[in-house]
Design a protein around this motif. Structure first.
Motif, PDB file in Angstrom:
ATOM      1  N   ALA A 249      -8.905  -5.266   5.422  1.00  0.00           N
ATOM      2  CA  ALA A 249      -8.193  -5.982   6.648  1.00  0.00           C
ATOM      3  C   ALA A 249      -9.391  -6.360   7.600  1.00  0.00           C
ATOM      4  O   ALA A 249     -10.536  -6.083   7.480  1.00  0.00           O
ATOM      5  N   GLY A 250      -9.087  -7.194   8.531  1.00  0.00           N
ATOM      6  CA  GLY A 250      -9.788  -7.704   9.540  1.00  0.00           C
ATOM      7  C   GLY A 250     -10.020  -6.977  10.704  1.00  0.00           C
ATOM      8  O   GLY A 250      -9.340  -7.498  11.842  1.00  0.00           O
ATOM      9  N   GLY A 251     -10.572  -6.042  10.967  1.00  0.00           N
ATOM     10  CA  GLY A 251     -10.742  -5.313  12.258  1.00  0.00           C
ATOM     11  C   GLY A 251     -10.548  -3.831  12.213  1.00  0.00           C
ATOM     12  O   GLY A 251      -9.713  -3.220  11.264  1.00  0.00           O
TER      13      GLY A 251
ATOM     14  N   ALA B 176      -7.590   1.280  11.139  1.00  0.00           N
ATOM     15  CA  ALA B 176      -7.188   2.776  11.477  1.00  0.00           C
ATOM     16  C   ALA B 176      -5.793   2.755  11.228  1.00  0.00           C
ATOM     17  O   ALA B 176      -5.233   4.245  10.812  1.00  0.00           O
ATOM     18  N   PHE B 177      -5.135   1.943  11.710  1.00  0.00           N
ATOM     19  CA  PHE B 177      -3.597   1.698  11.388  1.00  0.00           C
ATOM     20  C   PHE B 177      -3.522   2.174   9.807  1.00  0.00           C
ATOM     21  O   PHE B 177      -2.534   2.946   9.554  1.00  0.00           O
ATOM     22  N   LEU B 178      -3.969   1.625   8.990  1.00  0.00           N
ATOM     23  CA  LEU B 178      -3.708   1.705   7.407  1.00  0.00           C
ATOM     24  C   LEU B 178      -3.999   3.221   7.131  1.00  0.00           C
ATOM     25  O   LEU B 178      -3.194   3.875   6.517  1.00  0.00           O
TER      26      LEU B 178
ATOM     27  N   GLY C  78       0.727  -1.122   0.035  1.00  0.00           N
ATOM     28  CA  GLY C  78       0.006  -0.012   0.140  1.00  0.00           C
ATOM     29  C   GLY C  78       0.946   1.281  -0.093  1.00  0.00           C
ATOM     30  O   GLY C  78       0.457   2.083  -0.729  1.00  0.00           O
ATOM     31  N   GLN C  79       2.005   1.231   0.904  1.00  0.00           N
ATOM     32  CA  GLN C  79       2.808   2.499   0.724  1.00  0.00           C
ATOM     33  C   GLN C  79       3.611   2.520  -0.218  1.00  0.00           C
ATOM     34  O   GLN C  79       3.456   3.669  -0.957  1.00  0.00           O
ATOM     35  N   ILE C  80       3.971   1.553  -1.147  1.00  0.00           N
ATOM     36  CA  ILE C  80       4.679   1.699  -2.352  1.00  0.00           C
ATOM     37  C   ILE C  80       3.584   2.140  -3.378  1.00  0.00           C
ATOM     38  O   ILE C  80       4.142   3.259  -4.264  1.00  0.00           O
TER      39      ILE C  80
ATOM     40  N   GLY D  86      -1.448   6.191   5.793  1.00  0.00           N
ATOM     41  CA  GLY D  86      -1.810   6.959   4.728  1.00  0.00           C
ATOM     42  C   GLY D  86      -2.465   6.287   3.421  1.00  0.00           C
ATOM     43  O   GLY D  86      -2.645   6.887   2.497  1.00  0.00           O
ATOM     44  N   PHE D  87      -3.068   5.222   3.724  1.00  0.00           N
ATOM     45  CA  PHE D  87      -4.066   4.541   2.702  1.00  0.00           C
ATOM     46  C   PHE D  87      -5.306   5.425   2.570  1.00  0.00           C
ATOM     47  O   PHE D  87      -5.698   6.105   3.553  1.00  0.00           O
ATOM     48  N   ASP D  88      -5.728   5.170   1.458  1.00  0.00           N
ATOM     49  CA  ASP D  88      -6.888   6.369   1.353  1.00  0.00           C
ATOM     50  C   ASP D  88      -8.313   5.937   1.818  1.00  0.00           C
ATOM     51  O   ASP D  88      -9.047   6.698   2.136  1.00  0.00           O
ATOM     52  N   ALA D  89      -8.316   4.628   1.842  1.00  0.00           N
ATOM     53  CA  ALA D  89      -9.383   3.924   2.773  1.00  0.00           C
ATOM     54  C   ALA D  89      -8.935   2.618   3.080  1.00  0.00           C
ATOM     55  O   ALA D  89      -8.306   2.010   2.633  1.00  0.00           O
TER      56      ALA D  89
END
Lengths: 338, 338
Positions: free
Chosen positions: B179-181, B186-188, B165-167, B193-196
């Motif tokens: 992701a599961g949770g 929230a971490f992503l 995701g970061q690349i 910096g994930f968009d969603a």
């Protein structure tokens, strides 16, 4: 000026499952007068192709769906019978995507000139046209067969499959065809030089038959068919195999999509590639492809067979025959003498 | 000479379905004396990785299966505590594929030296090691993301997914993680910096949630998970999408392979590519990959998180935790102080 009437085939309604005659309608129209820049084309050969089944549905796809009440459109070879376009002379032959009609009017943008000296003009609907280029690009650009590798082709006796197998032979591969019927299989091995052919209709265990025909596994799988046949082939792929998805004729007429074994795990453990395509993806390379195919035809390296039905009124049945497996080689409909 | 004993983890038997503690066995052995050319390595960190589940089975795969009664083997960071090999100095740090043991003997051929000045040595088991290179090659060589495209990553909060995701963000893409949770999601978005990010466990309609998060469809899908999650993503792919098959963790513990929607038709109508791979396919490019990843880490462009469990005796549970979804970021087991 040509006077008279022209029959035309329309999509009457969208099929559910297997299409039949009631999905089509033949109308008769007055042949229109052409305007400046236009030509009037008399149809000689109509091409029937499996991809047209997709266009009969309104599901989103690469090809725009046919509209209900509007003409079927497909590959047609015709003769210019009247021209008001400097680029096309009366008496010349053309190929293009045109209405399924006895006569078409074109402004020249959707047709290409044919040279009858080069090859029989009907070949522009198969080996020297869309199906030939489909075989060429799919096998060489995606499949990338290397000498000594094993190439399996499903739908092997059709317009695309026959060319795929022969190109793979030219590249030094072991070539195994899968087809439905003994006559088709004999054609592949006896006339086209396939190393083996498997009649999936009479084989009780396709996977075992394939395993025997592919002692070194499968490096390239050129798939025209999908479904159970592909399930069997996929169990036998080698590390870094390439799976070319060209057609899925076994799935086109299902009323509900069917489930199958998940393929991602097999692609993962084999570092394998699976790629769908449409011939137009490679349009910038069309000239290269046609030049090479023409050379192979002239040199006798590629054979082809035409399955010819006569009469405009039989075009629909010829199309439906694709799903019955009627054809060996390219299915065409002859509309008029050249 | 180091005297004492070393604990070692063996595969006791092959799991059926979800693995559990009873599939493993811890034994204690005398630390062997090393011969000329060898080094004695004290384990500091053990890497637990989903691919190891595959090696517990005896199904044919790219990785040789572990043998029953023999050691588990995986990525380990260790310290040279004794050396009879000129290339490795006592006190130096190394990473390699070694037995899950407190001490390993190596002839130097299966380890690489680490520079503790460059980055924390544990990163050689994730962002600057196999998972980082997996993300790098899979995304850039197969996924080939272009600026403005949408990249979806499943298993997004794991060791590979976080880097992918970061690349993709660095390449100017819209990035959506699955992701599961809630904490993982929230971490992503908040830290990486994930968009969603979509929590597939709490989403009643994953396809709708994805559609909302990907208003322009999906151009690249980096798949660590497979199964239902992938089924939903695949319905949203764009023309000429690339689907990178990196892992299928949802399938590893099934006692019987499950059926799913056939994907070939979707690949066909979208001219899409699906490709499995293993990081070693790109081994000739390892140096390039590590150099770039190291630069991104140094420049602060890539963040990582380690989920650290302490104690050799907890290594098996940490591995099992991968399939419970315990970890955010890279799951490691700390065996001893550096």
């Amino acid at each position: 000026m040509t006077v008279g009437t022209s029959r035309k085939i329309l999509l009457a309604n969208r099929p559910k499952g297997m299409p039949n005659e009631s999905n089509f309608k033949i109308i008769e129209e007055r042949i229109p007068e052409i305007k400046s820049g236009e030509v009037l084309i008399k149809s000689l050969y109509i091409s029937v192709d499996p991809y047209m089944r997709g266009r009969m549905s309104d599901a989103k796809s690469y090809a725009q769906p046919y509209k209900v009440g509007e003409p079927f459109v497909g590959g047609i070879v015709g003769k210019i019978v009247e021209s008001k376009n400097d680029k096309y002379q009366e008496g010349g032959y053309i190929e293009g995507r045109l209405d399924w009609a006895e006569f078409n009017v074109s402004d020249g943008s959707n047709i290409r000139r044919l040279d009858p000296e080069l090859a029989p003009i009907s070949t522009s609907l198969h080996v020297l046209g869309m199906p030939g280029l489909t075989a060429y690009f799919g096998l060489l650009h995606i499949g990338q067969p290397k000498e000594g590798e094993t190439v399996v082709v499903s739908g092997a006796s059709g317009a695309v499959g026959t060319i795929v197998g022969q190109i793979a032979k030219l590249k030094g591969c072991r070539v195994v065809g899968i087809a439905g019927g003994e006559e088709k299989c004999a054609f592949l091995t006896d006339e086209l030089g396939f190393d083996a052919a498997i009649n999936y209709k009479s084989t009780s265990n396709l996977r075992e038959a394939l395993k025997e025909a592919c002692p070194n596994g499968v490096d390239v799988y050129f798939d025209n068919v999908g479904g159970d046949v592909s399930d069997a082939v996929l169990t036998l792929i080698n590390f870094q195999a390439r799976i070319v998805i060209c057609g899925q004729i076994s799935q086109y007429n299902l009323e509900k999509p069917e489930l199958g074994p998940r393929v991602a795990g097999q692609l993962l453990t084999k570092s394998a590639l699976m790629k769908g395509f449409i011939v137009s993806d490679y349009a910038p390379h069309n000239k290269e492809g046609l030049t090479q195919l023409t050379k192979w035809i002239k040199d006798g390296h590629i054979q082809y067979r035409e399955n010819m039905v006569e009469g405009f009124e039989n075009a629909v049945d010829a199309f439906l025959g694709l799903f019955r497996g009627d054809n060996i080689g390219k299915q065409l409909v002859k509309i008029a003498d050249e």
